[in-house]
Design a protein around this motif. Structure first.
Motif, short mmCIF file in Angstrom:
data_model
loop_
_atom_site.label_atom_id
_atom_site.label_comp_id
_atom_site.label_asym_id
_atom_site.label_seq_id
_atom_site.Cartn_x
_atom_site.Cartn_y
_atom_site.Cartn_z
N UNK A 198 -48.98 96.28 48.45
CA UNK A 198 -48.72 97.64 48.01
C UNK A 198 -47.55 97.62 47.02
N UNK A 199 -47.76 98.15 45.84
CA UNK A 199 -46.75 98.15 44.80
C UNK A 199 -45.54 98.97 45.23
N UNK A 200 -44.34 98.40 45.02
CA UNK A 200 -43.12 99.13 45.33
C UNK A 200 -42.72 99.13 46.79
N UNK A 201 -43.41 98.34 47.63
CA UNK A 201 -43.06 98.31 49.05
C UNK A 201 -41.66 97.73 49.23
N UNK A 202 -40.85 98.43 50.00
CA UNK A 202 -39.52 97.90 50.31
C UNK A 202 -39.65 96.70 51.23
N UNK A 203 -38.83 95.71 50.97
CA UNK A 203 -38.84 94.53 51.82
C UNK A 203 -38.24 94.86 53.19
N UNK A 236 -24.30 100.44 56.93
CA UNK A 236 -23.92 101.01 55.64
C UNK A 236 -24.25 100.08 54.48
N UNK A 237 -24.05 98.78 54.68
CA UNK A 237 -24.22 97.82 53.59
C UNK A 237 -25.68 97.43 53.40
N UNK A 238 -26.43 97.28 54.48
CA UNK A 238 -27.76 96.70 54.38
C UNK A 238 -28.90 97.71 54.20
N UNK A 239 -28.71 98.94 54.60
CA UNK A 239 -29.79 99.91 54.44
C UNK A 239 -30.22 100.09 52.99
N UNK A 240 -29.32 100.03 51.98
CA UNK A 240 -29.79 100.10 50.60
C UNK A 240 -30.55 98.85 50.14
N UNK A 241 -30.38 97.74 50.86
CA UNK A 241 -30.99 96.48 50.45
C UNK A 241 -32.44 96.38 50.89
N UNK A 242 -32.74 96.78 52.12
CA UNK A 242 -34.09 96.61 52.68
C UNK A 242 -34.23 97.49 53.91
N UNK A 243 -35.47 97.63 54.37
CA UNK A 243 -35.69 98.23 55.68
C UNK A 243 -35.27 97.21 56.73
N UNK A 244 -34.63 97.67 57.78
CA UNK A 244 -34.02 96.77 58.74
C UNK A 244 -34.73 96.79 60.09
#
Length: 435
Positions: A1-6, A24-32
């Motif tokens: 799926x195009x644009x899927x968050x890692x 706070x730091x990791x939520x902008x990076x990927x789904x956790x």
């Protein structure tokens, strides 16, 4: 799926990285998806984490947490480095080999590996039974250091200058008692003697960001160690000159290549000796609280970089500028402390010029385990114009804070005492006393 968050799997254990900073730091990076070993379910740090993102619990003796739909796995804890490496290899994700993970977490394997690759040959010997002492001390000589082959926070780490005292210490640490032996295995290694660094510690650390085996390094300076080998604080940028920085970063780089570290963030501790820099140990995760001091100094987040590298990404690292001195300090508990009762003076401390934040790392009323492991009571983050101003601010902090603790006497009786910062072991870092 195009644009899927890692999706990033975070193997988490309470320690130097708090749940608030993690989220706070990791939520902008990927789904956790945060996974926690089941024995830690009732830890207060996990309760705090659960309020923000309910973790999944897994059996540490089983196959590990479910990795369906996961794009990367990262940990910020020594105890979970091997699990992270195993999961990365089994699922084809960026990370370390299981062999590298063992070398990062087993001090004897690490010493042997570094010596075999010609990086740094420190005399050492393995002890699994008290009868191994004579062979070990004959191999290593004295003075030496005895410590667990697997461990952190300077747990049961002692200097040894007398053979008979060393034999008794090893017997105490390896002999089973009512709850089993305090340690299953020890390493005896030669004591590295540092050169005088003025008011600063005679060792440093090198934080490394490694992508596909290529590293970017950042040295940090330390305050003086507190006896026996406890760390009270650090500062950034390093006080080392350009030549010394080049030496310590080159040593760290060669060590990581020898250990075949491929992806992630590492923390290498280095003694500054008359023979040049020597490896104390290499850790397969960022150093304790280093992310904060680097960020306050104006550098990139190591927490973020570790997560990105676990996903196979390598954003550029921004080093701190040289004109902003950021530092940290923790008051350390006495080895006989059983409880922190209360702390006074924090409101006045927070108003001091240069203070960024101050927080307790141990909740008042929570039991403490006596021993020589590093037990930080609090954490101060601050900035200063120069080193003199840094030490001046730390002296004011020691006058302001008062810690009420319970101490266990030799006869087992506990008594409650109130101590200023100057009366805690960590004051040795400012008094000029050498560990």
């Amino acid at each position: 799926m195009t644009g899927r968050r890692k999706v990033l799997k975070v193997l988490y254990a309470p320690g130097a990285l708090g749940p608030v900073e993690l989220m706070r730091t990791l939520r902008p990076v990927a789904d956790l998806v945060v996974a926690v070993p089941r024995p830690l379910r009732d830890d207060p740090g996990i309760a705090m984490l659960s309020q923000m993102l309910p973790p999944v619990f897994y059996d540490p003796d089983g196959p590990g947490p479910d990795m369906s739909g996961i794009d990367g796995v990262v940990t910020y804890s020594d105890s979970l480095v091997r699990t992270a490496a195993d999961l990365a290899v089994r699922h084809g994700l960026p990370g370390q080999s299981p062999q590298t993970a063992v070398a990062l977490t087993d001090k004897f394997v690490q010493r042997t590996t570094l010596a075999e690759h010609g990086v740094d040959a420190v005399r050492c010997a393995l002890l699994r039974h008290p009868r191994d002492w004579e062979r070990a001390v004959a191999t290593v000589g004295l003075p030496a250091v005895v410590k667990p082959t697997v461990g952190s926070a300077s747990r049961n780490t002692f200097p040894v200058t007398d053979a008979a005292a060393g034999a008794a210490l090893v017997r105490e640490l390896l002999t089973p008692g009512e709850g089993g032996a305090p340690e299953r295995e020890l390493i005896l290694e030669e004591m590295l003697i540092g050169t005088d660094q003025g008011h600063h510690g005679d060792y440093c650390s090198v934080e490394s960001i490694v992508a596909d085996g290529k590293a970017v390094h950042l040295p940090l300076s330390k305050l003086r160690l507190v006896s026996p080998f406890r760390e009270p604080g650090q500062f950034c940028p390093s006080h080392l000159d350009a030549a010394a920085r080049a030496e310590v970063t080159d040593l760290a780089d060669r060590a990581l290549k020898a250990l075949d570290f491929r992806w992630g963030v590492t923390h290498t501790e280095i003694k500054l000796t008359a023979r040049g820099p020597r490896i104390i140990e290499v850790n397969g995760r960022m150093g304790g609280y280093t992310n904060e001091v680097i960020s306050h100094a104006g550098g990139s987040s190591l927490v973020m970089h570790a997560a990105c590298l676990a996903l196979g990404e390598n954003p550029p690292f921004t080093p701190p500028p040289e004109d902003r001195l950021a530092f940290q300090f923790s008051h350390l508990a006495s080895p006989t402390s059983t409880c922190l009762v209360r702390v006074e003076g924090t409101d006045r401390l927070k108003k001091l010029p240069g203070v960024i934040n101050h927080r307790l790392l141990l909740a008042p009323g929570r039991p403490m385990r006596p021993g020589v492991s590093t037990q930080e009571l609090d954490m101060l983050n601050a900035v200063a114009d120069d080193h003199d101003a840094m030490y001046s601010l730390l002296e004011r902090v020691h006058h302001l804070l008062r810690f009420t603790v319970r101490l266990r006497e030799e006869d087992g009786v506990e008594r409650e005492v109130t101590l200023s910062g100057w009366e805690l072991p960590s004051a040795a870092a400012l008094k000029g006393e050498r560990a």
